[in-house]
Write a protein that holds these residues in place. Structure first.
Motif, PDB file in Angstrom:
ATOM      1  N   GLU A 105       0.841  -1.203   0.000  1.00 32.23           N
ATOM      2  CA  GLU A 105       0.000   0.000   0.000  1.00 32.23           C
ATOM      3  C   GLU A 105       0.875   1.251   0.000  1.00 32.23           C
ATOM      4  OE1 GLU A 105      -3.608   1.981   2.640  1.00 32.23           O
ATOM      5  OE2 GLU A 105      -1.907   1.056   3.655  1.00 32.23           O
ATOM      6  N   ALA A 106       1.930   1.263   0.809  1.00 31.53           N
ATOM      7  CA  ALA A 106       2.831   2.420   0.861  1.00 31.53           C
ATOM      8  C   ALA A 106       3.517   2.635  -0.482  1.00 31.53           C
ATOM      9  CB  ALA A 106       3.868   2.223   1.964  1.00 31.53           C
ATOM     10  N   LEU A 107       3.934   1.553  -1.122  1.00 34.31           N
ATOM     11  CA  LEU A 107       4.556   1.672  -2.436  1.00 34.31           C
ATOM     12  C   LEU A 107       3.541   2.172  -3.459  1.00 34.31           C
ATOM     13  CD1 LEU A 107       7.548   0.986  -2.995  1.00 34.31           C
ATOM     14  CD2 LEU A 107       6.769  -1.100  -4.118  1.00 34.31           C
ATOM     15  N   ALA A 108       2.300   1.672  -3.381  1.00 29.64           N
ATOM     16  CA  ALA A 108       1.242   2.117  -4.294  1.00 29.64           C
ATOM     17  C   ALA A 108       0.963   3.611  -4.139  1.00 29.64           C
ATOM     18  CB  ALA A 108      -0.032   1.310  -4.044  1.00 29.64           C
ATOM     19  N   LYS A 109       0.983   4.083  -2.911  1.00 33.61           N
ATOM     20  CA  LYS A 109       0.760   5.511  -2.673  1.00 33.61           C
ATOM     21  C   LYS A 109       1.876   6.345  -3.292  1.00 33.61           C
ATOM     22  CE  LYS A 109      -1.996   5.183   1.579  1.00 33.61           C
ATOM     23  NZ  LYS A 109      -2.012   5.434   3.046  1.00 33.61           N
ATOM     24  N   ALA A 110       3.108   5.837  -3.228  1.00 30.49           N
ATOM     25  CA  ALA A 110       4.223   6.557  -3.841  1.00 30.49           C
ATOM     26  C   ALA A 110       4.089   6.568  -5.365  1.00 30.49           C
ATOM     27  CB  ALA A 110       5.550   5.927  -3.422  1.00 30.49           C
ATOM     28  N   VAL A 111       3.674   5.455  -5.954  1.00 32.74           N
ATOM     29  CA  VAL A 111       3.411   5.422  -7.399  1.00 32.74           C
ATOM     30  C   VAL A 111       2.351   6.464  -7.747  1.00 32.74           C
ATOM     31  CG1 VAL A 111       2.506   4.025  -9.296  1.00 32.74           C
ATOM     32  CG2 VAL A 111       4.077   3.000  -7.649  1.00 32.74           C
ATOM     33  N   GLU A 120      13.273   5.168   1.699  1.00 32.99           N
ATOM     34  CA  GLU A 120      13.086   6.363   0.876  1.00 32.99           C
ATOM     35  C   GLU A 120      13.549   6.114  -0.553  1.00 32.99           C
ATOM     36  OE1 GLU A 120      11.824   9.482  -0.748  1.00 32.99           O
ATOM     37  OE2 GLU A 120      11.295   9.055   1.336  1.00 32.99           O
ATOM     38  N   ALA A 121      14.628   5.330  -0.726  1.00 34.25           N
ATOM     39  CA  ALA A 121      15.098   5.017  -2.074  1.00 34.25           C
ATOM     40  C   ALA A 121      14.056   4.196  -2.835  1.00 34.25           C
ATOM     41  CB  ALA A 121      16.430   4.258  -2.004  1.00 34.25           C
ATOM     42  N   GLU A 122      13.410   3.250  -2.155  1.00 29.63           N
ATOM     43  CA  GLU A 122      12.367   2.434  -2.802  1.00 29.63           C
ATOM     44  C   GLU A 122      11.152   3.283  -3.156  1.00 29.63           C
ATOM     45  OE1 GLU A 122      13.495  -1.821  -0.641  1.00 29.63           O
ATOM     46  OE2 GLU A 122      12.188  -0.374   0.388  1.00 29.63           O
ATOM     47  N   LEU A 123      10.798   4.208  -2.287  1.00 25.25           N
ATOM     48  CA  LEU A 123       9.672   5.107  -2.568  1.00 25.25           C
ATOM     49  C   LEU A 123       9.998   6.027  -3.744  1.00 25.25           C
ATOM     50  CD1 LEU A 123       8.665   6.055   1.082  1.00 25.25           C
ATOM     51  CD2 LEU A 123       7.373   4.583  -0.481  1.00 25.25           C
ATOM     52  N   ALA A 124      11.246   6.457  -3.848  1.00 25.21           N
ATOM     53  CA  ALA A 124      11.646   7.333  -4.951  1.00 25.21           C
ATOM     54  C   ALA A 124      11.493   6.624  -6.292  1.00 25.21           C
ATOM     55  CB  ALA A 124      13.085   7.798  -4.755  1.00 25.21           C
ATOM     56  N   VAL A 125      11.865   5.342  -6.340  1.00 21.62           N
ATOM     57  CA  VAL A 125      11.696   4.569  -7.575  1.00 21.62           C
ATOM     58  C   VAL A 125      10.204   4.432  -7.908  1.00 21.62           C
ATOM     59  CG1 VAL A 125      12.018   2.318  -8.674  1.00 21.62           C
ATOM     60  CG2 VAL A 125      13.878   3.343  -7.339  1.00 21.62           C
ATOM     61  N   ALA A 126       9.391   4.202  -6.890  1.00 19.05           N
ATOM     62  CA  ALA A 126       7.945   4.080  -7.110  1.00 19.05           C
ATOM     63  C   ALA A 126       7.368   5.379  -7.667  1.00 19.05           C
ATOM     64  CB  ALA A 126       7.245   3.694  -5.815  1.00 19.05           C
TER      65      ALA A 126
END
Length: 202
Positions: free
Chosen positions: A18-24, A180-186
């Motif tokens: 869900e957190a990754l989806a929100k970043a996308v 934060e790096a994973e969220l930036a990619v998303a």
């Protein structure tokens, strides 16, 4: 040009995907898109959910935040970005059940020419993130999507997070959530898919 419409159907059990989806979604919105975040629903029994501490409560909280994805959502969208945790190196049954529900749209070609992409998450470094994303390219191709990988078009891709196939998260066990790096990619993935969708619309 009207704002591109992006559907992000995802499954998340603990909130990590869900957190990754929100970043996308953030990346897509920053590029001017209208976004629908949708959480696929459980396909197992309440008894199975109760056997894993916190699953029932987490699912209820996320379901309150996000409607379930529908076939109408897919028709509405100019781009669809699927998100899933890995399940034994493959897509979760919950997200796969939603993809399987798109059969009527496959028959009519309703999704042909839309942008499509995927992201994933696992608890371990070699837990199947890349294979899971690539496995989602199969149904994307069958449905007629134009597949959009992340590639290496942005500096965030060189920080050691994600892959050229799609954003990903290695959450650990218990899960610690995306870095934060994973969220930036998303965010970059959301942005890139919208950029491609704009060209397809034009």
């Amino acid at each position: 040009m009207a704002a591109p419409k992006v559907l992000i159907p995802f499954y998340s059990r603990t909130g990590t995907i869900e957190a990754l989806a929100k970043a996308v979604a953030e990346g897509a919105k920053a590029e001017g898109a209208e976004v629908r975040l949708r959480r696929a629903r459980e396909v197992v029994s309440a008894e199975v959910m109760a056997s894993a501490p916190g699953w029932t409560e987490s699912a209820a909280a996320m379901n309150a935040r996000h409607a379930a994805p529908t076939t109408d959502d897919a028709v509405w969208a100019d781009a669809v970005i699927f998100g899933t945790p890995t399940r034994f190196g493959a897509v979760s049954s919950e997200l796969k059940a939603y993809i399987d529900s798109l059969g009527a749209l496959w028959v009519t070609g309703a999704l042909v020419g839309k942008a499509g992409s995927a992201f994933a998450g696992s608890s371990q470094v070699h837990g199947g993130n890349e294979s899971t994303v690539i496995s989602l390219w199969n149904p994307l191709a069958h449905l007629g999507f134009i597949i959009v990988p992340t590639g290496y078009g942005d500096g965030v891709m060189f920080a050691g997070a994600g892959s050229p196939y799609g954003a990903s998260v290695v959450s650990g066990n218990p899960p610690s959530g995306p870095s934060e790096a994973e969220l930036a990619v998303a965010r970059y993935q959301g942005k890139r898919v919208v950029q491609v969708a704009k060209k397809l619309i034009a």
